[in-house]
Enzyme design. Structure first.
Site, short mmCIF file in Angstrom:
data_model
loop_
_atom_site.label_atom_id
_atom_site.label_comp_id
_atom_site.label_asym_id
_atom_site.label_seq_id
_atom_site.Cartn_x
_atom_site.Cartn_y
_atom_site.Cartn_z
CB CYS A 84 -16.79 2.79 -16.06
SG CYS A 84 -17.85 1.51 -15.35
CG HIS A 128 -2.07 -1.01 0.98
ND1 HIS A 128 -2.85 -1.51 1.99
CD2 HIS A 128 -2.52 -1.58 -0.17
CE1 HIS A 128 -3.74 -2.34 1.48
NE2 HIS A 128 -3.55 -2.42 0.18
#
Ligand code: PEP
Ligand code: MG
Length: 607
Positions: free
Chosen positions: A569, A272
């Site tokens: 998308c 992360h």
């Protein structure tokens, strides 16, 4: 020249010089000929005794105009002078910008000094002294006990998720919240919590999930900090390149202005921390070799993937040149954000934006988006159920910004909750009442939303899509429901197209039937990927490859079998590493977060 003369001028000529090092190549020539077509005047490009129609791209390219060449632009007939002026301005702009978007040489640079090979986290160049990370620990008085600390960390993570939810990296905060929940079920004291973190990290060390170690350490640091155990870092006041074993995800947001780049020695590309460094645009590398030259200037080349620990004056000059080039490239990307994106072979790709409210829609407009490919309506009204009027006004504000809008009906459930919608507590919410399934469970809520959407559209063209469609029947029922709402409220929906998200794998095998009933498809790669691999997209320890092979093949299948327009998308649409393959599959519309529009367009221009 007066208005009358400009209108009737029979012929106007000027000489245009090719100044771009790339010549008058496909991209600028395509823009130029498109502009030329807007004029009624005949427009010719003449050089070396050859004269061609400048409205014809192939003819223009056949002139083979290189840097240093020139051609006569000859406009004849109606509005000739006006055409000449407009095209001259367009041409000058194209030449200027084309210089700056020269691709940076990403292959290994030839540095004379010692260069340590690394792995690229974030692209870019940094030149500054290397500074070794160090921290000081101390304790302040605090009334916060362990349970209150857990609560405050949980709230802070929820707030960070909210603040970043339009960005792909926001899932990190969700994942950390869920880790926190698991840990706090095991531990009732700080000591037990610390022991649980140590156990978990020891198990992860060296394994495939080692990237999650920083998340555990981050949670421990956050809980301790809330209880008064503070950590202080005395960051340098002058520019520096940071050298550290690793950073905690929460530290990335606190990095100082003086930081130029980051070198981590024990991190991983999927951690992360790495995702956040990349999202923040910080030049950064993982270098595992020992580095013992702190305090001296280094070159972090996040294109060639090297850390030059003893740069020569020549190396520093090279790096400075690359730095300027990369800054120019970013500026040029920004300057060209409103231009269309055309591949080198001439395919125009539409770049739309994913938005959540009027503010993000305005940001998308300013970022160069050509429309809205996904309006995620569930985020519009987080706190309380909005009135019909509030909803209608919010949609109106968004719809007024673009001609092309795709709005998705509520997609609550799974990782998206709304406090005022009572969903049953389910053991597997990702496999439960979610998305279009709310049409059955909460018909009033959906009917009100559709009424607000149709009222706001007021007869203008609009695309409405349903999330989590899993069968043809689900789609046809949802569409019939929407039509019934419009009929009951007497609203004109003749210009509304109805489509669906492709995000449940069953759809992949039913495309021939869907082709008969839908107006368009939009592939939601975030959910499609999680359902293909049966790994929750927010799972704290299992990791999902965002560019998984099955996901690409699913997209290729949709692109080849769909008989209606297809767009993407999900996050993959804005992933620069995926752009070429998506375009090769035949995708011509991408919808990305507003912050990625300019970058995605530039990426397309190099495919
Ligand atoms: C998707 O699933 O890829 C998508 C675009 O929708 P969301 O992320 O809102 O579920
Ligand atoms: Mg989805």
């Amino acid at each position: 020249m007066g208005l009358f003369d400009r209108f009737f001028a029979k012929s106007a000529t000027t000489v245009l010089h090719i100044t771009s090092p790339n010549g008058f190549h496909l991209r600028p020539a395509a823009v130029f000929s498109t502009e030329a077509k807007k004029f009624a005047a005949s427009i010719e490009a003449e050089t070396r005794g050859q004269s061609v129609d400048a409205k014809n791209l192939n003819a223009l390219l056949s002139l083979n105009l290189e840097k240093g060449d020139h051609f006569d632009l000859v406009c004849k007939g109606r509005n000739a002078q006006e055409a000449l002026e407009a095209l001259t301005a367009v041409f000058e702009k194209l030449m200027q910008e084309d210089k700056a978007v020269e691709q940076i040489d990403k292959t290994a640079q030839r540095y004379e000094g010692e260069a340590l090979e690394g792995e690229i986290i974030g692209q870019g160049i940094a030149i500054a002294p290397l500074w070794q990370y160090s921290e000081r620990h101390y304790k302040v008085e605090s009334d916060t006990d362990f349970h209150a600390a857990l609560e405050s960390v949980n709230t802070a993570l929820a707030a960070e998720y909210e603040a970043n939810k339009t960005q792909p990296e926001s899932a990190i905060f969700l994942a950390q919240r869920s880790l926190l929940e698991t840990l706090s079920q095991k531990a009732q004291t700080l000591e037990a919590f610390e022991a649980a973190v140590n156990d978990a990290t020891a198990t992860l060390e060296g394994g495939a999930m080692a990237a999650k170690i920083t998340d555990y350490r981050d949670l421990l640091g956050r809980v301790k900090s809330a209880m008064g155990y503070k950590t202080e870092v005395a960051w340098p006041a002058t520019p520096f390149v940071l050298l550290a074993d690793d950073l905690l995800p929460s530290q990335v947001e606190q990095l100082p202005q003086t930081l130029e780049g980051v070198v981590l020695q024990k991190s991983s590309l999927t951690s992360h921390t790495a995702i956040l460094l990349r999202a923040a645009g910080i030049p950064s590398l993982i270098v595992r070799d020992t580095v013992d030259t702190t305090g001296k200037p280094v070159i972090l080349d996040g294109f060639a993937s090297v850390l030059v620990v003893n740069p020569t004056p020549h190396d520093l000059e090279t790096a400075k040149r690359l730095l300027t080039q990369s800054q120019n490239q970013k500026e040029a990307q920004h300057a060209r954000r409103f231009d269309t994106a055309t591949t080198t072979s001439g395919t125009e790709i539409k770049v739309l934006a994913n938005v959540t409210d009027p503010a993000s829609a305005r940001a998308a407009k300013e970022a160069g988006a050509e429309g809205i490919g996904l309006l995620r309506t569930e985020f519009l009204f987080q706190e309380r159920r909005p009135s019909l009027q509030e909803q209608t006004e919010a949609y109106k504000a968004i719809f007024s910004l673009f001609d092309e809008i795709t709005v998705r009906t509520l997609d609550v459930g799974g990782d998206k909750a709304l406090p005022y919608i009572d969903l049953p507590k389910e053991p597997n919410p990702f496999l439960g009442i979610r998305g279009v399934r709310l049409f059955e469970s909460h018909p009033d809520l959906i009917a009100e939303q559709l009424k607000a959407i149709f009222t706001a559209a007021a007869g203008k063209p609009l695309k409405v899509m349903f999330p989590m469609v899993d069968s043809v029947e689900t789609f046809t029922k949802a569409k019939a429901f929407a039509k019934a709402v419009a009929a009951k409220e007497n609203l004109d929906i003749s210009a509304v197209a109805f489509g669906m998200m492709v995000e449940v794998p069953s759809v992949l095998f039913l495309l021939p039937e869907f082709n008969e009933v839908v107006d368009f498809y939009s592939i939601g790669t975030n959910d499609l990927n999680q359902y293909l691999y049966a790994i929750e997209r927010t799972h704290p320890t299992l990791s999902l490859d965002p560019r998984s092979e099955a996901l690409f093949r699913a997209i290729e299948k949709v692109a080849s079998e769909a008989k209606k327009p297809v767009s993407i998308c999900g996050e993959l649409a804005g992933d620069g590493e995926a752009t070429a393959r998506l375009i090769e599959a035949g995708i011509t519309t991408l919808s990305v977060s507003p912050g990625l529009v300019a970058q995605t367009k530039e990426r397309i221009r190099h495919v």
